[in-house]
Design an enzyme around this catalytic site. Sequence first.
Site, PDB file in Angstrom:
ATOM      1  N   TYR A 201       0.833  -1.205   0.000  1.00 29.78           N
ATOM      2  CA  TYR A 201       0.000   0.000   0.000  1.00 29.78           C
ATOM      3  C   TYR A 201       0.863   1.248   0.000  1.00 29.78           C
ATOM      4  O   TYR A 201       2.039   1.229   0.385  1.00 29.78           O
ATOM      5  CB  TYR A 201      -0.975  -0.006   1.183  1.00 29.78           C
ATOM      6  CG  TYR A 201      -0.364   0.263   2.548  1.00 29.78           C
ATOM      7  CD1 TYR A 201      -0.307   1.553   3.067  1.00 29.78           C
ATOM      8  CD2 TYR A 201       0.133  -0.776   3.332  1.00 29.78           C
ATOM      9  CE1 TYR A 201       0.222   1.801   4.331  1.00 29.78           C
ATOM     10  CE2 TYR A 201       0.660  -0.546   4.586  1.00 29.78           C
ATOM     11  CZ  TYR A 201       0.705   0.761   5.087  1.00 29.78           C
ATOM     12  OH  TYR A 201       1.238   1.012   6.328  1.00 29.78           O
ATOM     13  N   CYS A 202       0.241   2.340  -0.459  1.00 34.99           N
ATOM     14  CA  CYS A 202       0.894   3.648  -0.511  1.00 34.99           C
ATOM     15  C   CYS A 202      -0.211   4.704  -0.454  1.00 34.99           C
ATOM     16  O   CYS A 202      -1.364   4.389  -0.164  1.00 34.99           O
ATOM     17  CB  CYS A 202       1.731   3.783  -1.788  1.00 34.99           C
ATOM     18  SG  CYS A 202       0.771   3.560  -3.303  1.00 34.99           S
ATOM     19  N   THR A 203       0.112   5.948  -0.733  1.00 32.89           N
ATOM     20  CA  THR A 203      -0.863   7.022  -0.551  1.00 32.89           C
ATOM     21  C   THR A 203      -2.044   6.889  -1.501  1.00 32.89           C
ATOM     22  O   THR A 203      -3.201   6.889  -1.078  1.00 32.89           O
ATOM     23  CB  THR A 203      -0.187   8.390  -0.747  1.00 32.89           C
ATOM     24  OG1 THR A 203       0.957   8.473   0.107  1.00 32.89           O
ATOM     25  CG2 THR A 203      -1.157   9.525  -0.417  1.00 32.89           C
TER      26      THR A 203
END
Length: 269
Positions: A201-203
């Site tokens: 996951y990331c922004t």
Amino acid sequence: MTARATPPSPPAAPSIAPADLPVLNISSYRFVPLDDLPELRDRLHAAAQALDLKGTVLLAEEGINLFLAGPPEAVNGWLAQLRADPRFADQPAKESWSAEQPFKRLKVKIKAEIVRMNMPTLRPATARPPAVSPRTLARWLDAGHDDEGRPVVMLDTRNGFEVDAGAFERAIDWRLHKFGDFPAALAAHRDSLLDKTVVSYCTGGIRCEKASLVMQDLGLPHSYQLEGGILKYFEETEGAPHWHGDCFVFDERELLAPTLLAAAPHAPD
């Protein structure tokens, strides 16, 4: 199971500005082959400038990555012009609102990559990796395992200072200094992840999409990206379960709460 390898959701209907938050902020990306970069840059810049939008649009042969803000009618007008190009016809955009313009200027740039990983052989536009929806992920985390009973681990692909602002419970954090450090860190820890379902996951989804491709290349059979990233998780889950803190964003707001509103600055320790 709703984890899948599909295109992002189609764009939503234009939003109505809250009375006290008149500025619409959007973020969006797409891995798609682009071979007309100078002309596309000039066209998108002229359209954004005419509408008095501010923010950043990055273009590369691999696709587009953008963060723009302004009055909602102006932002939606620019999106309509972007979507008139068949390559971006169903381009989704994640939305949040702010009281003031969070960007100081408008920049539309051509880059080697829309998110730098320094792996030129990686071609995200050719095949999107499997993605898990926010609601399915929340259900997996509630249960402690995926639909096949495998333990689920969250893999943060962001830089260390971003993780410090907020992260999923017990997420793997390799204290990355830059995204280009991710492939080597993954290779070093690959064997410990083989029997698990790994969700990167990331922004907003762009880094974890590339990260998921690297996981596949390294032979991790049960690897996914979080569809739409943290911001989509905030939007689609009630109260952002299993998340602690805020989400760091690269504009003057700096932190977004799970409500997708600017968070109060953290008090020093």
